[in-house]
Design a protein around this motif. Sequence first.
Motif, PDB file in Angstrom:
ATOM      1  N   LEU A 231      39.850   0.889  27.732  1.00 41.12           N
ATOM      2  CA  LEU A 231      40.372  -0.336  28.357  1.00 41.12           C
ATOM      3  C   LEU A 231      40.847  -1.450  28.636  1.00 41.12           C
ATOM      4  O   LEU A 231      40.157  -1.607  29.898  1.00 41.12           O
ATOM      5  N   ALA A 232      42.267  -0.669  28.143  1.00 42.95           N
ATOM      6  CA  ALA A 232      43.278  -1.885  28.505  1.00 42.95           C
ATOM      7  C   ALA A 232      43.374  -1.220  30.067  1.00 42.95           C
ATOM      8  O   ALA A 232      44.002  -2.036  30.945  1.00 42.95           O
ATOM      9  N   LEU A 233      43.050  -0.665  30.821  1.00 42.65           N
ATOM     10  CA  LEU A 233      44.141   0.471  31.976  1.00 42.65           C
ATOM     11  C   LEU A 233      42.513  -0.018  32.598  1.00 42.65           C
ATOM     12  O   LEU A 233      43.374  -0.530  33.953  1.00 42.65           O
ATOM     13  N   LEU A 234      41.683   0.001  32.774  1.00 41.26           N
ATOM     14  CA  LEU A 234      40.209  -0.401  33.478  1.00 41.26           C
ATOM     15  C   LEU A 234      40.891  -2.179  33.569  1.00 41.26           C
ATOM     16  O   LEU A 234      40.529  -3.464  34.572  1.00 41.26           O
ATOM     17  N   ALA A 235      40.471  -2.879  32.504  1.00 41.61           N
ATOM     18  CA  ALA A 235      40.734  -4.154  32.726  1.00 41.61           C
ATOM     19  C   ALA A 235      42.542  -4.996  33.857  1.00 41.61           C
ATOM     20  O   ALA A 235      42.167  -5.556  34.360  1.00 41.61           O
ATOM     21  N   LEU A 240      44.386  -6.402  38.922  1.00 38.08           N
ATOM     22  CA  LEU A 240      44.854  -6.155  40.258  1.00 38.08           C
ATOM     23  C   LEU A 240      44.408  -6.334  41.282  1.00 38.08           C
ATOM     24  O   LEU A 240      44.613  -6.758  42.255  1.00 38.08           O
ATOM     25  N   THR A 241      42.883  -5.755  41.120  1.00 37.96           N
ATOM     26  CA  THR A 241      41.732  -6.007  41.937  1.00 37.96           C
ATOM     27  C   THR A 241      41.375  -7.313  42.459  1.00 37.96           C
ATOM     28  O   THR A 241      41.286  -8.165  43.644  1.00 37.96           O
ATOM     29  N   LEU A 242      41.013  -8.304  41.579  1.00 36.34           N
ATOM     30  CA  LEU A 242      40.937  -9.457  41.536  1.00 36.34           C
ATOM     31  C   LEU A 242      41.641 -10.223  42.576  1.00 36.34           C
ATOM     32  O   LEU A 242      42.061 -11.181  43.685  1.00 36.34           O
ATOM     33  N   ASN A 279      34.700   0.829  39.756  1.00 36.56           N
ATOM     34  CA  ASN A 279      35.075   1.841  40.389  1.00 36.56           C
ATOM     35  C   ASN A 279      36.324   0.856  41.542  1.00 36.56           C
ATOM     36  O   ASN A 279      38.070   1.857  41.269  1.00 36.56           O
ATOM     37  N   ALA A 280      36.443   0.014  41.678  1.00 32.13           N
ATOM     38  CA  ALA A 280      37.650  -0.917  42.229  1.00 32.13           C
ATOM     39  C   ALA A 280      38.770  -0.865  41.211  1.00 32.13           C
ATOM     40  O   ALA A 280      39.667  -1.032  41.508  1.00 32.13           O
ATOM     41  N   ALA A 281      38.308  -1.735  39.526  1.00 32.23           N
ATOM     42  CA  ALA A 281      39.021  -1.127  38.419  1.00 32.23           C
ATOM     43  C   ALA A 281      40.246   0.413  38.101  1.00 32.23           C
ATOM     44  O   ALA A 281      41.093  -0.329  38.021  1.00 32.23           O
ATOM     45  N   VAL A 282      38.670   1.164  38.244  1.00 32.35           N
ATOM     46  CA  VAL A 282      39.696   2.594  38.813  1.00 32.35           C
ATOM     47  C   VAL A 282      41.125   2.319  39.007  1.00 32.35           C
ATOM     48  O   VAL A 282      41.889   3.572  38.878  1.00 32.35           O
ATOM     49  N   ALA A 342      48.710  -1.082  28.618  1.00 30.58           N
ATOM     50  CA  ALA A 342      47.635   0.492  27.754  1.00 30.58           C
ATOM     51  C   ALA A 342      48.503   0.884  26.672  1.00 30.58           C
ATOM     52  O   ALA A 342      47.927   1.438  25.866  1.00 30.58           O
ATOM     53  N   VAL A 343      49.865   0.867  27.143  1.00 27.28           N
ATOM     54  CA  VAL A 343      50.238   1.062  26.178  1.00 27.28           C
ATOM     55  C   VAL A 343      51.003  -0.026  24.698  1.00 27.28           C
ATOM     56  O   VAL A 343      51.374   0.460  23.673  1.00 27.28           O
ATOM     57  N   LEU A 344      50.873  -1.289  24.740  1.00 24.85           N
ATOM     58  CA  LEU A 344      51.032  -1.747  23.394  1.00 24.85           C
ATOM     59  C   LEU A 344      49.186  -1.592  22.821  1.00 24.85           C
ATOM     60  O   LEU A 344      49.042  -2.238  21.633  1.00 24.85           O
TER      61      LEU A 344
END
Length: 454
Positions: A231-235, A240-242, A279-282, A342-344
Motif C-alpha cells: 500500500l505504501a508503494l501504491l500511495a 508521483l503521478t499527481l 493503474n497510474a499509481a502502479v 515501503a521499507v519504513l
Amino acid sequence: MSQLTERGTTLSSHGRDAAQRSAAIGTAVVSGVTAAGLGLGALAVAVLLLWVVSPYPDTGPSRALHLAAGLWFMAHGGGLVREATSTGTPAPVGLTPLLLAALPVWLLHRAARDTLAAAADPRPAAPGPTVAPRTLLGALLAGYLLVAAGALLYTSTGRLPAAPLSVLLAVPGTALATLAATAWHALGPDAVALLPARLPRALGALPAGLRAAFPGPRFAAAGRAAAAATLALLAAGALLTLSGLALHAGRVGAELARLAPDWAGRCTVLLLCLVLLPNAAVWGAAYGLGPGFTVGAGSTVGPLGSSPRPPLPHLPLLDGLPEPGPGSWPAGVLALLVPAAAVLLLARYAVGDGHRSWRWTAGTAAVAAGLCGVATAVLAGLAGGALGRDALGAFGPLWWLTGLAAAGWTALAGVPAALGLRVWRRRAAARPARGRAPGRRGLLGLPFRRGRAG
C-alpha cells in the motif's frame, strides 16, 4: 402395515433432505447470478447516465449497454477488440482498469462470505443435510459464469466485442482467485480442505517446519507487513503521478479542453482518468523502484531517463509523463520516496512490539519482502496491457522486473531497518525501567544525597 409406514417415513425423509440440499445449492447459484448481475447493472447505469447527459449522442442505448458489458469483462482482466480503426485492422484493447476490478471482486467476496457463513451455521430449528462448502462455492461459481456466458454472447454482436479467449481465461480466473481468498479469510488454514484431495496430500509432503510456519504467527505478521509495504508503494506511486500532472498542469488542461469542449464530455474524460488512476499509481511505483514502465513498444520511462516514444492516445493522464531525455535530480529524489515508504512500513509491521528475537524479526521481514514482491508483480502485470497494435501493443511496467525490484528494495533495506527498529524499541522500553530506580538524581544523572544539618 407398520413396514409400509416406516418405509413411507424413510422415503419422505430422504425426499425432504434432497429438497433441502437442492434449495441450498439453488441459493448459492442465485447468489452467483446476483453478484454478476449487480456488477453488470452498476456499470450499465453509469454508462447509460453518461449517454443521457451527452449533448450529441451519436449512438443508441444498445451500444451503451454493449460498452457496459465490455467494461465488465475488462474489470475481470479480459480484453476487447476495437474494430473501428483507421487502418481497418481490428486492434486489441487489453488494459485492465484496476478501479473497476474492485467492483466484481467485492461483489464476489460478499457472496462467497455469505455462502460460507450459511454453510457453517445451519438453522437448528430446521435440521437437514449439511452441504459441503466446496459444493456451495462451486454452485456460486456456476451461477456467476452463467451470466458471464450470456454477456459474452451479447457483446459478440457489437462494434466493440470481447476477445473470447481472454474472457474465457480471465473471468473464471478472477472468480476462482476471489473465492479462494475469501475462503482463506473466513476459514483460515481449514480452507485447504476445500481443495481437491490430491492437493492436501501434496501439501502434507512438505517439511513439518514449513507446514507449521505457513499458518503461524510469523506468516501472519509477514502478511500484514507486506500489505502495508505494498500500500505504501501504491500511495507513493500515486503521489508521483499527481506531482507529474501538477508540473504539467497547463498541458493537461489544454488536452482536456481539446478533447471535450462541453462540461459533460469533460466529466466523462475526468471519470476515465479517475478509473485509470490506480493503474497510474502502479506505473509510478515501478518508476520509483527503478525499472520504470513503457508507453509504447521500444520506449522506457524511468528515473534515470526517458527514451523517445511513439505518438500516444489523447488522454490527459498521459500528459504528466516526463519529456524524453536524461532524468533530473528532483525527479530522482521524488522517486526515492517510493522504496523509502515501503521499507519504513515493512519494518514497522515486521517488528511489532519489539519483544521477539532478532532471528524472528529478520525472518519476518524477509518473508514480508518476498510477499511484497509477489503482490507488486501481480499488480504490475494487471496494470499494463495493449491499447492497439504495433507501437501501441505494450503499455505499463514489466511485471517480473518490477516484482524483483520491490522484493530487492524491501529485503536489502527492510531487514536492516527492522532490526534497527527492534533495537531502538527495546532500548526505549528499558529506559523508563531505569528511570524508576529508587533515589533522587542530580543534573548529570548522579545520585543526590542530603547532608546532615550541623
